[in-house]
Design an enzyme around this catalytic site. Structure first.
Site, mmCIF file in Angstrom:
data_model
loop_
_atom_site.group_PDB
_atom_site.id
_atom_site.type_symbol
_atom_site.label_atom_id
_atom_site.label_comp_id
_atom_site.label_asym_id
_atom_site.label_seq_id
_atom_site.Cartn_x
_atom_site.Cartn_y
_atom_site.Cartn_z
ATOM 1 C CG ASP A 54 -2.128 0.799 1.129
ATOM 2 O OD1 ASP A 54 -2.305 1.468 0.094
ATOM 3 O OD2 ASP A 54 -2.937 0.790 2.082
ATOM 4 C CG ASP A 71 -7.037 4.901 -0.795
ATOM 5 O OD1 ASP A 71 -7.005 3.672 -0.987
ATOM 6 O OD2 ASP A 71 -6.239 5.496 -0.051
#
Ligand SMILES: *[C@@H]1O[C@H](CO)[C@@H](O)[C@H](O)[C@H]1NC(C)=O
Ligand SMILES: *[C@@H]1O[C@H](CO)[C@@H](O)[C@H](O)[C@H]1NC(C)=O
Ligand SMILES: *[C@@H]1O[C@H](CO)[C@@H](O)[C@H](O)[C@H]1NC(C)=O
Ligand SMILES: *[C@@H]1O[C@H](CO)[C@@H](O)[C@H](O)[C@H]1NC(C)=O
Ligand SMILES: *[C@@H]1O[C@H](CO)[C@@H](O)[C@H](O)[C@H]1NC(C)=O
Ligand SMILES: *[C@@H]1O[C@H](CO)[C@@H](O)[C@H](O)[C@H]1NC(C)=O
Ligand SMILES: *[C@@H]1O[C@H](CO)[C@@H](O)[C@H](O)[C@H]1NC(C)=O
Ligand SMILES: *[C@@H]1O[C@H](CO)[C@@H](O)[C@H](O)[C@H]1NC(C)=O
Ligand SMILES: *[C@@H]1O[C@H](CO)[C@@H](O)[C@H](O)[C@H]1NC(C)=O
Length: 739
Positions: A416, A508
């Site tokens: 991430d 996101d």
């Protein structure tokens, strides 16, 4: 059945051999042209392609960062490698080089013979030549190859311009959130930010593909008459162009992926259902989750542990206070569900991390061009990112992951915040807001072993994927390109990221309908860029603060959005749910995001799609195996299959009509149209006209009603049915008998 497979395979091999016999071998190993302070090296590269490198003054060493294989995975025997060439001259001559169906020629201003500008042509079957693009050089303008020096050193910035026409269509460029498939007219910054993963690879509807093989930040511009690529800081400029017949995108992808990388095949288990949320907080919770999957008899292939599961950023291990026996947990999850596990890691190392001092001492942390070296802060800790461009740092990262996770049974890694520069978010000095939507100031000019963020920043996420790949390959004694046993999930990527055992997801996203809709074009651009292993957060990652029901699992509005989003993921390369959820009644630390968390009426719908995903296993395996062999894309924008047989598809793609930004083929047989608004019971779908003469080639999945191509139809689409059509027989699809 197997004997048919063998026969098909044999025919395919014969076809390839025949094509290679006809192949027009390169006429030379290339030429080197000097023009004043500048030198240009042009080489035949791959089938029907050229590599061009250009530099002012100082020649490259040949050891510069490249995202392209030399030699390429496929290509004629006689092509150049390294810095080879046959001919050198001063840039006042006309010179020509042919490789397969492509010709590059030098010319002067206005196409006059004798000169130093490059023009690229395709040789057609009838022997005529078609100009694909040339270096853009209108009278009294800057050079098409333009250099400038902003700093004190020898690194320069470069702007390279190529001609285009107003009707050219441009596909690829990595991913943006723009609802756009044809990037004509766009200006795209080569700066990573979460959902924005700009990558300078594109396919043109004129029948060529282009790779700007630069690690530098910069810009891509697709204007009316000029396409321009900018590198902020470089020591050499490097690009590739390959040709195919217009409309033959599978050949273009084969050519491009022979240069940038072929996807390996993922493990079969990974094609099932992937369960994730923000976040499972401790060992007990994960085991309870696995028990619940088992009790309800819901298949799950991967269970994911998100961030903040560590004691400090950069520990790259689970916090033992919350995860006392990792091996025991992974073992139990396996026994209960057969699922693998994945854990998140961030590239950030906080100064209270167990690894900080050693990594600092070894030079494994990125620094900055000025200041104390801190590249960002997050949740009260200053951090420095590990330096993915340093092989020693990659090695250190892997050894730590191996010790803390891999050897204990968590073998898949979620890399991430992998964007590079900062943490990949504009946190620094930005008030630590949890709803960051844009970059308010330049990213920190981080320093890496390979160079500065400006000169090599686009390498960062790629090298981070490479770190995990190197670890896997070491661990399983396999070579890159061979089938993957494990995989990583990366928020970012770059040219040729498809060569790694690594999924890229769309970042996101917000939990609203508009965002659901814009993921389609993002995935289709990923495909055109060469990334086949694409996925997203079903349901959206986070609430949109302006929409009261967004991400709240107890509202009927969000439940409907979730069902529509989840059902769509059945027809993505990977089926994955994830996100931060809100709820009125909280049963765990954080709100639920399991298949049974969306109300009694929705649970059977969600489960039906998870089951359908497993029923489609052979079809999906066939798609991945074809992607591996030839680069043939899994998610297919409509132009890939119908540009030639259906004039409307060509025209609508040019205009980014929503048919072409919202519909796509999942492999050769399934036409997928996610529903992107609430409260509908029917949906309009355009059925493209395929090649061939079948009168009603399309079958609606849910009714078996058949339809002619070349028409808009309205079909029933209650919340339990995603509009899904198929070509050919359903049994061929279910058996994976589709190529
Ligand atoms: C190109 O320049 C070279 C070196 O000045 C000269 O020898 C040659 O004649 C020129 N060729 C042409 C075609 O002008
Ligand atoms: C040759 O083929 C090209 C591409 O198919 C076509 O555009 C062109 O009109 C043809 N020219 C002749 C003279 O047949
Ligand atoms: C920030 O760190 C604190 C501990 O210092 C922790 O309690 C909190 O959950 C963290 N916040 C986030 C958003 O992770
Ligand atoms: C992989 O193995 C090679 C050779 O044994 C070694 O040099 C390298 O450090 C290893 N890399 C990782 C990431 O473990
Ligand atoms: C683990 O999580 C569960 C469920 O959220 C919670 O009930 C429990 O108290 C937690 N245990 C620890 C040790 O934090
Ligand atoms: C395209 O937009 C029109 C008008 O907004 C809408 O009715 C239609 O459902 C959309 N089609 C798709 C495939 O999203
Ligand atoms: C959904 O559509 C029905 C019938 O058109 C309507 O009565 C209802 O108010 C709509 N619900 C929402 C949430 O828009
Ligand atoms: C369709 O075309 C194929 C190949 O040209 C031919 O064999 C077949 O009979 C045609 N079918 C119909 C229904 O016209
Ligand atoms: C459609 O056909 C398939 C077999 O191809 C069958 O399994 C399915 O039940 C049929 N659906 C309907 C609604 O008749």
């Amino acid at each position: 059945m197997p004997s048919i497979g063998v026969a098909v395979c044999a025919l395919w091999v014969v076809g390839v051999v025949a094509a290679q016999q006809d192949y027009h071998q390169p006429t030379s190993k290339g030429f080197r042209m000097q023009h004043g302070f500048e030198t240009v090296l042009v080489q035949p590269f791959g089938y029907d392609g050229f590599r061009i490198r250009a530099w002012p003054f100082q020649p490259p060493t040949g050891q510069e960062i490249s995202f392209v294989y030399d030699p390429p995975l496929e290509g004629p025997e006689d092509e150049a490698h390294g810095m080879q060439f046959d001919t050198a001259f001063i840039g006042n001559m006309s010179e020509e080089l042919r490789n397969g169906n492509m010709i590059v020629r030098t010319s002067g201003w206005g196409g006059n013979p004798g000169g130093y500008r490059l023009a690229f042509y395709r040789v057609e079957a009838n022997g005529t030549e078609t100009l694909l693009t040339n270096e853009y050089a209108p009278l009294k303008s800057i050079n098409p190859r333009y250099y400038s020096w902003a700093g004190p050193g020898s690194e320069f910035s470069a702007e390279f311009s190529f001609s285009t026409t107003p009707d050219e269509q441009v596909y690829g460029t990595g991913t943006q959130q723009d609802h756009i498939v044809n990037k004509k007219g766009m200006t795209i910054d080569l700066v990573n930010f979460n959902t924005h993963i700009p990558t300078p690879v594109f396919m043109s509807n004129k029948g060529y593909g282009f790779v700007w093989n630069m690690a530098s930040t910069g810009r891509m511009e697709f204007g009316q008459l000029r396409n321009r690529f900018t590198a902020d800081a470089a020591t050499v400029v490097d690009y590739f162009i390959v040709a195919a017949t217009p409309g033959d995108y599978d050949t273009l992808q084969q050519r491009l992926s022979a240069l940038t990388g072929r996807a390996p095949t993922p493990p079969d288990w990974s094609l099932g259902y992937i369960q994730s949320k923000l976040r499972y907080e401790n060992q007990t919770e994960v085991i309870l989750l696995a028990e619940e999957f088992q009790k309800r008899n819901v298949p799950v292939s991967l269970i994911v542990i998100d961030y903040q599961s560590w004691a400090a950023q950069g520990d790259w291990g689970l916090d033992p206070r919350l995860w006392p026996d990792v091996a025991e947990m992974a073992h139990k999850v396996k026994i209960l569900t057969k699922a693998e596990m994945m854990a998140s890691l961030w590239p950030s190392v906080a100064d209270n991390s167990l690894n900080y001092l050693e990594m600092m001492a070894q030079g494994f942390l990125s620094a900055t061009r000025s200041g104390p070296g801190t590249t960002d802060s997050w949740n009260g800790s200053y951090i420095r990112n590990y330096d993915s461009t340093n092989p020693g740092a990659r090695d250190f990262l892997w050894k730590t992951l191996k010790h803390n996770y891999f050897d204990k049974g968590i073998k898949n890694f979620w890399i991430d915040q992998a964007d590079g520069g900062s943490l990949g978010e504009a946190y620094e000095n930005n008030g630590q807001s949890d709803y960051i939507q844009s970059i308010p100031f330049p990213m920190p000019d981080a320093l890496y072993a390979a160079g500065s963020q400006r000169s090599v920043g686009k390498l960062y996420p790629w090298a981070h994927q490479q770190a995990i790949e190197e670890g896997y390959r070491n661990e399983t004694s396999t070579k890159m390109g061979s089938p993957c046993d494990y995989l990583s999930l990366s928020r970012s990527g770059y040219i040729g990221s498809q060569r790694f055992c690594s999924m890229i997801w769309s970042g996101d996203t917000t939990a609203v309908w508009e965002t659901l809709g814009s993921q389609v074009a993002s995935g289709l651009s990923a495909a055109a860029t060469g990334w086949g292993w694409w996925t997203l957060d079903a349901g959206g990652f986070q609430a949109d603060p302006t929409v009261p029901w967004s991400a709240n699992i107890d509202t009927s509005e969000y439940r409907e959005l979730y069902v529509r989003w989840l059902q769509w993921t059945t027809f993505l390369p990977f089926m994955r749910t994830h996100g931060s959820r809100a709820c009125d009644v909280q049963t765990a630390y954080t709100c639920d995001n399991e298949p049974w968390s969306y109300g009694a009426t929705n649970t059977p719908i969600i489960l039906s799609y998870i089951h359908l995903r497993y029923q489609l296993a052979r079809y999906i395996q066939a798609l991945f195996s074809q992607l591996h062999r030839t680069g043939r894309m899994i998610m297919r924008p409509l132009y890939m299959d119908f540009e030639i047989s259906d004039a409307r598809v060509a025209e609508w793609t040019q205009k980014n009509n929503n048919v072409t930004t919202q519909q796509y083929m999942f492999g050769p047989r399934l036409l997928v149209t996610p529903v992107t608004v609430s409260n509908v019971t029917e949906w309009s779908v355009y059925l493209p006209q395929p090649a061939g003469n079948e009168t009603k080639p399309w079958t609606y999945w849910w009714t078996n009603e058949t339809y002619a191509g070349g028409q808009m139809v309205t079909v029933p689409a209650p919340v339990e049915h995603i509009p899904l059509f198929h070509l050919g027989s359903r049994s061929d699809i279910m058996n994976g008998n589709v190529f």
